[in-house]
Write an enzyme that holds these catalytic residues in place. Sequence first.
Site, PDB file in Angstrom:
ATOM      1  N   ASP A   1      -4.787  -9.358   0.955  1.00 15.76           N
ATOM      2  CA  ASP A   1      -4.436  -8.659  -0.280  1.00 15.76           C
ATOM      3  C   ASP A   1      -3.888  -7.273   0.053  1.00 15.76           C
ATOM      4  OD1 ASP A   1      -4.170  -8.076  -2.951  1.00 15.76           O
ATOM      5  OD2 ASP A   1      -6.261  -8.457  -3.469  1.00 15.76           O
TER       6      ASP A   1
ATOM      7  N   LYS B   1      -0.171   4.281   2.370  1.00 15.99           N
ATOM      8  CA  LYS B   1      -1.434   3.995   1.664  1.00 15.99           C
ATOM      9  C   LYS B   1      -2.670   4.462   2.445  1.00 15.99           C
ATOM     10  CE  LYS B   1       0.587   0.952  -1.409  1.00 15.99           C
ATOM     11  NZ  LYS B   1       0.468  -0.474  -1.340  1.00 15.99           N
TER      12      LYS B   1
ATOM     13  N   GLU C   1      -9.523 -10.079  -7.895  1.00 18.28           N
ATOM     14  CA  GLU C   1      -9.407  -9.714  -6.472  1.00 18.28           C
ATOM     15  C   GLU C   1     -10.784  -9.437  -5.876  1.00 18.28           C
ATOM     16  OE1 GLU C   1      -4.968  -7.694  -6.406  1.00 18.28           O
ATOM     17  OE2 GLU C   1      -6.685  -6.421  -6.787  1.00 18.28           O
TER      18      GLU C   1
ATOM     19  N   GLY D   1      -6.267  -2.275  -7.586  1.00 16.89           N
ATOM     20  CA  GLY D   1      -6.179  -2.431  -9.034  1.00 16.89           C
ATOM     21  C   GLY D   1      -4.957  -1.792  -9.650  1.00 16.89           C
ATOM     22  N   GLY D   2      -4.100  -1.210  -8.786  1.00 16.57           N
ATOM     23  CA  GLY D   2      -2.852  -0.659  -9.303  1.00 16.57           C
ATOM     24  C   GLY D   2      -2.039  -1.717 -10.040  1.00 16.57           C
ATOM     25  N   GLY D   3      -2.220  -2.951  -9.605  1.00 14.04           N
ATOM     26  CA  GLY D   3      -1.511  -4.062 -10.249  1.00 14.04           C
ATOM     27  C   GLY D   3      -2.366  -4.774 -11.290  1.00 14.04           C
TER      28      GLY D   3
ATOM     29  N   THR E   1      -2.656  -9.977  -4.865  1.00  7.56           N
ATOM     30  CA  THR E   1      -1.680  -9.716  -5.931  1.00  7.56           C
ATOM     31  C   THR E   1      -0.949  -8.413  -5.640  1.00  7.56           C
ATOM     32  OG1 THR E   1      -3.014 -10.873  -7.564  1.00  7.56           O
ATOM     33  CG2 THR E   1      -1.486  -9.227  -8.422  1.00  7.56           C
ATOM     34  N   GLY E   2       0.318  -8.366  -6.037  1.00  8.42           N
ATOM     35  CA  GLY E   2       1.083  -7.124  -5.891  1.00  8.42           C
ATOM     36  C   GLY E   2       2.343  -7.351  -5.071  1.00  8.42           C
TER      37      GLY E   2
HETATM   38  C1  5RP Z   1      -3.397  -5.294  -7.628  1.00  5.49           C
HETATM   39  C2  5RP Z   1      -3.703  -4.565  -6.377  1.00  5.49           C
HETATM   40  C3  5RP Z   1      -2.604  -4.446  -5.385  1.00  5.49           C
HETATM   41  O1  5RP Z   1      -2.976  -5.075  -4.217  1.00  5.49           O
HETATM   42  C4  5RP Z   1      -2.349  -2.981  -5.146  1.00  5.49           C
HETATM   43  O2  5RP Z   1      -2.061  -2.370  -6.385  1.00  5.49           O
HETATM   44  C5  5RP Z   1      -1.183  -2.774  -4.174  1.00  5.49           C
HETATM   45  O3  5RP Z   1      -0.014  -3.235  -4.778  1.00  5.49           O
HETATM   46  P1  5RP Z   1       1.393  -3.165  -4.055  1.00  5.49           P
HETATM   47  O4  5RP Z   1       1.302  -4.082  -2.881  1.00  5.49           O
HETATM   48  O5  5RP Z   1       2.352  -3.646  -5.108  1.00  5.49           O
HETATM   49  O6  5RP Z   1       1.645  -1.749  -3.648  1.00  5.49           O
HETATM   50  O7  5RP Z   1      -4.783  -4.098  -6.137  1.00  5.49           O
HETATM   51  O8  5RP Z   1      -4.470  -5.224  -8.514  1.00  5.49           O
END
Ligand code: 5RP
Length: 226
Positions: free
Chosen positions: A82, A122, A104, A96-98, A26-27
């Site tokens: 992911d 990152k 997940e 978990g930012g998303g 997700t994200g």
């Molecule tokens: C969602 C997540 C995402 O993988 C994480 O936040 C990275 O997101 P992005 O690809 O939008 O930077 O852990 O729960």
Amino acid sequence: MMNLKQMVGIKASEYVKDGMIVGLGTGSTAYYMIEELGRRVKEENLQIVGVPTSIASKKQAEGLGITVKTIDEVDHVDLTIDGADEIDENFGGIKGGGAALLFEKIVATYSKKIICIVDESKMVKNLGAFPLPVEVIPYGCMQVFKKFEALGYQPTLRKKEDGSTLITDCGHYIIDLHLEKIEQPEQLARQLDHTVGVVEHGLFLNMVDTVIIGHENGVEVLESQK
Ligand code: 5RP
């Protein structure tokens, strides 16, 4: 021109072969990986089953014609791809930012292989500059919050843009811990695992097999020595 997230999303999709059951992250980075899998399903007749880790990824995959199943409808997951919010030198991660960390982590736990796709920003020496998401049951969450405060973890309850409390796909809240630097991730993970009211946390330790990193001049693939 392709952005770094798109580059790593497309690269990761190369690891997906016919017949695989694939955990769909997700994200905004995982988004590109799912788009590429959708393209391959349509144009190359790729035969896969996707196991989405959020309602958003499920909708996206279904819209692209990817067959989706829940984690309980499959007997294994071959590979999960992911994103992540941070990855350290030991392949430990914060996710978990998303707000999708619970699904997940469940899908990742039951996967034979985990690939994380990130842009170079990152990659960190120590985890913790990114606030660590902790998913909690709403009942009693302010007690958990006060406990984190007393421990000096500088918690904040995650809100949506309209100011209301964010509710995860599973009906929980997220408390973000502003730790700056996590000296002992394993110890913190154990403490959170043993905190009543905490459903899951965003520390993904000893889980990731491969990290695909997007740099301005190309893609780098790192394999874990675990
Ligand atoms: C969602 C997540 C995402 O993988 C994480 O936040 C990275 O997101 P992005 O690809 O939008 O930077 O852990 O729960």
